[in-house]
Design a protein around this motif. Structure first.
Motif, PDB file in Angstrom:
ATOM      1  N   PHE A  38      -1.863   2.621  -1.531  1.00 13.63           N
ATOM      2  CA  PHE A  38      -0.701   2.334  -0.695  1.00 13.63           C
ATOM      3  C   PHE A  38       0.580   2.561  -1.479  1.00 13.63           C
ATOM      4  O   PHE A  38       0.613   2.369  -2.693  1.00 13.63           O
ATOM      5  N   SER A  39       1.630   2.910  -0.774  1.00  8.03           N
ATOM      6  CA  SER A  39       2.968   2.799  -1.354  1.00  8.03           C
ATOM      7  C   SER A  39       3.350   1.334  -1.250  1.00  8.03           C
ATOM      8  O   SER A  39       3.074   0.668  -0.246  1.00  8.03           O
ATOM      9  N   LEU A  40       3.982   0.844  -2.288  1.00  9.43           N
ATOM     10  CA  LEU A  40       4.377  -0.556  -2.357  1.00  9.43           C
ATOM     11  C   LEU A  40       5.885  -0.620  -2.141  1.00  9.43           C
ATOM     12  O   LEU A  40       6.658  -0.049  -2.912  1.00  9.43           O
ATOM     13  N   ILE A  41       6.292  -1.304  -1.086  1.00  6.20           N
ATOM     14  CA  ILE A  41       7.680  -1.329  -0.643  1.00  6.20           C
ATOM     15  C   ILE A  41       8.196  -2.768  -0.639  1.00  6.20           C
ATOM     16  O   ILE A  41       7.514  -3.672  -0.135  1.00  6.20           O
ATOM     17  N   LEU A  42       9.388  -2.978  -1.186  1.00  9.30           N
ATOM     18  CA  LEU A  42      10.017  -4.301  -1.098  1.00  9.30           C
ATOM     19  C   LEU A  42      10.496  -4.528   0.329  1.00  9.30           C
ATOM     20  O   LEU A  42      11.214  -3.692   0.891  1.00  9.30           O
ATOM     21  N   LYS A  43      10.120  -5.648   0.895  1.00  8.61           N
ATOM     22  CA  LYS A  43      10.530  -5.969   2.272  1.00  8.61           C
ATOM     23  C   LYS A  43      12.035  -6.074   2.420  1.00  8.61           C
ATOM     24  O   LYS A  43      12.608  -5.581   3.390  1.00  8.61           O
ATOM     25  N   ASP A  44      12.683  -6.728   1.467  1.00  7.73           N
ATOM     26  CA  ASP A  44      14.115  -7.015   1.634  1.00  7.73           C
ATOM     27  C   ASP A  44      15.014  -5.797   1.497  1.00  7.73           C
ATOM     28  O   ASP A  44      16.090  -5.754   2.070  1.00  7.73           O
ATOM     29  N   SER A  45      14.558  -4.777   0.763  1.00  7.89           N
ATOM     30  CA  SER A  45      15.425  -3.610   0.544  1.00  7.89           C
ATOM     31  C   SER A  45      14.834  -2.296   1.041  1.00  7.89           C
ATOM     32  O   SER A  45      15.544  -1.305   1.138  1.00  7.89           O
ATOM     33  N   GLY A  46      13.529  -2.278   1.295  1.00  6.34           N
ATOM     34  CA  GLY A  46      12.873  -1.034   1.672  1.00  6.34           C
ATOM     35  C   GLY A  46      12.625  -0.107   0.503  1.00  6.34           C
ATOM     36  O   GLY A  46      12.220   1.040   0.677  1.00  6.34           O
ATOM     37  N   ARG A  47      12.834  -0.592  -0.717  1.00  6.77           N
ATOM     38  CA  ARG A  47      12.705   0.243  -1.915  1.00  6.77           C
ATOM     39  C   ARG A  47      11.240   0.440  -2.305  1.00  6.77           C
ATOM     40  O   ARG A  47      10.453  -0.508  -2.326  1.00  6.77           O
ATOM     41  N   TRP A  48      10.891   1.681  -2.646  1.00  5.39           N
ATOM     42  CA  TRP A  48       9.558   2.018  -3.147  1.00  5.39           C
ATOM     43  C   TRP A  48       9.468   1.547  -4.591  1.00  5.39           C
ATOM     44  O   TRP A  48      10.326   1.879  -5.408  1.00  5.39           O
ATOM     45  N   ILE A  49       8.423   0.754  -4.931  1.00  2.00           N
ATOM     46  CA  ILE A  49       8.340   0.218  -6.289  1.00  2.00           C
ATOM     47  C   ILE A  49       7.034   0.541  -7.003  1.00  2.00           C
ATOM     48  O   ILE A  49       6.863   0.182  -8.164  1.00  2.00           O
ATOM     49  N   GLY A  50       6.113   1.211  -6.333  1.00  6.51           N
ATOM     50  CA  GLY A  50       4.861   1.547  -7.005  1.00  6.51           C
ATOM     51  C   GLY A  50       3.780   1.929  -6.025  1.00  6.51           C
ATOM     52  O   GLY A  50       4.020   2.110  -4.829  1.00  6.51           O
ATOM     53  N   ARG A  51       2.587   2.050  -6.584  1.00  9.41           N
ATOM     54  CA  ARG A  51       1.416   2.389  -5.772  1.00  9.41           C
ATOM     55  C   ARG A  51       0.293   1.440  -6.149  1.00  9.41           C
ATOM     56  O   ARG A  51       0.150   1.049  -7.319  1.00  9.41           O
ATOM     57  N   ILE A  52      -0.503   1.093  -5.167  1.00 10.28           N
ATOM     58  CA  ILE A  52      -1.578   0.142  -5.414  1.00 10.28           C
ATOM     59  C   ILE A  52      -2.612   0.275  -4.301  1.00 10.28           C
ATOM     60  O   ILE A  52      -2.267   0.607  -3.178  1.00 10.28           O
ATOM     61  N   GLY A  53      -3.854   0.031  -4.637  1.00 11.95           N
ATOM     62  CA  GLY A  53      -4.853  -0.002  -3.587  1.00 11.95           C
ATOM     63  C   GLY A  53      -6.109   0.779  -3.881  1.00 11.95           C
ATOM     64  O   GLY A  53      -6.391   1.150  -5.019  1.00 11.95           O
ATOM     65  N   PRO A  54      -6.866   1.051  -2.805  1.00  8.31           N
ATOM     66  CA  PRO A  54      -8.176   1.666  -2.951  1.00  8.31           C
ATOM     67  C   PRO A  54      -8.087   3.122  -3.401  1.00  8.31           C
ATOM     68  O   PRO A  54      -7.225   3.874  -2.949  1.00  8.31           O
ATOM     69  N   TRP A  55      -9.012   3.479  -4.280  1.00 11.54           N
ATOM     70  CA  TRP A  55      -9.024   4.829  -4.830  1.00 11.54           C
ATOM     71  C   TRP A  55     -10.458   5.168  -5.206  1.00 11.54           C
ATOM     72  O   TRP A  55     -11.103   4.442  -5.962  1.00 11.54           O
ATOM     73  N   TYR A  56     -10.953   6.274  -4.680  1.00 12.24           N
ATOM     74  CA  TYR A  56     -12.318   6.697  -4.994  1.00 12.24           C
ATOM     75  C   TYR A  56     -12.462   8.207  -4.796  1.00 12.24           C
ATOM     76  O   TYR A  56     -13.162   8.670  -3.908  1.00 12.24           O
ATOM     77  N   PRO A  57     -11.780   8.987  -5.640  1.00  9.83           N
ATOM     78  CA  PRO A  57     -11.937  10.441  -5.545  1.00  9.83           C
ATOM     79  C   PRO A  57     -13.307  10.870  -6.082  1.00  9.83           C
ATOM     80  O   PRO A  57     -13.989  10.103  -6.774  1.00  9.83           O
ATOM     81  N   ASP A  58     -13.672  12.080  -5.783  1.00 12.82           N
ATOM     82  CA  ASP A  58     -14.946  12.625  -6.222  1.00 12.82           C
ATOM     83  C   ASP A  58     -15.109  12.480  -7.732  1.00 12.82           C
ATOM     84  O   ASP A  58     -14.195  12.792  -8.501  1.00 12.82           O
ATOM     85  N   GLY A  59     -16.257  11.970  -8.157  1.00  9.00           N
ATOM     86  CA  GLY A  59     -16.557  11.826  -9.568  1.00  9.00           C
ATOM     87  C   GLY A  59     -16.046  10.558 -10.213  1.00  9.00           C
ATOM     88  O   GLY A  59     -16.297  10.316 -11.395  1.00  9.00           O
TER      89      GLY A  59
END
Length: 183
Positions: free
Chosen positions: A67-88
């Protein structure tokens, strides 16, 4: 559910699939040496654009990705986090990385709990790992707070085959117990 409709809200954050609006934050994030120390090294704007497109594409091909991680109060993108399972990849991972100026504010834990819940409840994963460089103490501390344990060294696929990483993680059943502390 359509990918554009996927949205998780926590007290201070929005987790949603990445899109083109995230590019400037994503590129700045990937150009920062400190941020990228443990996640593949500094990337040019062109490389960052391809990486963003790969993450967006993973949502369409696999039905999930970070996921893109967004601050609610400003809408600013602050990072990425979440599920990840590419091949290999060595396992079904919940990974994270925040821009350095947002560290130490509890955002990573808040988003990691939401991501772990998504992996267990929505994706139905039976095991969740975090591939962490043994020198990445901040990520190790977050994994420990989530209740994950170090299950030993593992290998990543090309082009990350030379990276030193340990497999931190827990089973879905363990997470269902561990998450009670965050409710």
């Amino acid at each position: 559910m359509a990918i554009d409709d996927i949205r998780i809200e926590t007290e201070r954050l929005i987790l949603r699939p990445p899109n083109a609006d995230d590019f400037e934050g994503w590129a700045a994030f990937q150009s920062d040496a400190a941020t990228m120390t443990y996640i593949g090294g500094v990337k040019s704007r062109a490389e960052s654009g391809r990486a963003l497109c790969a993450m967006v594409g993973a949502w369409h091909v696999r039905g999930y990705a970070m996921f893109s991680l967004i601050l609610k109060d400003s809408g600013r993108w602050i990072g990425r986090i979440g599920p990840w399972y590419p091949d290999g990849w060595p396992g079904t991972e919940v990974g994270w990385a925040l821009a350095p100026e947002f560290g130490g504010k509890g955002y990573a834990l808040e988003a990691a709990v939401a991501s772990m819940n998504y992996a267990a409840d929505t994706l139905g994963w039976s095991d969740i790992c975090h591939t962490i460089d043994p020198d990445n103490l901040a990520s190790i501390r977050l994994a420990e707070r989530l209740g994950s344990t170090n299950r030993g060294p593992t290998k990543l696929p090309d082009p990350f085959q030379d990276a030193r990483v340990d497999d931190w993680g827990q089973s879905r059943d363990q997470w269902l117990q561990n998450r009670k502390q965050f409710q």
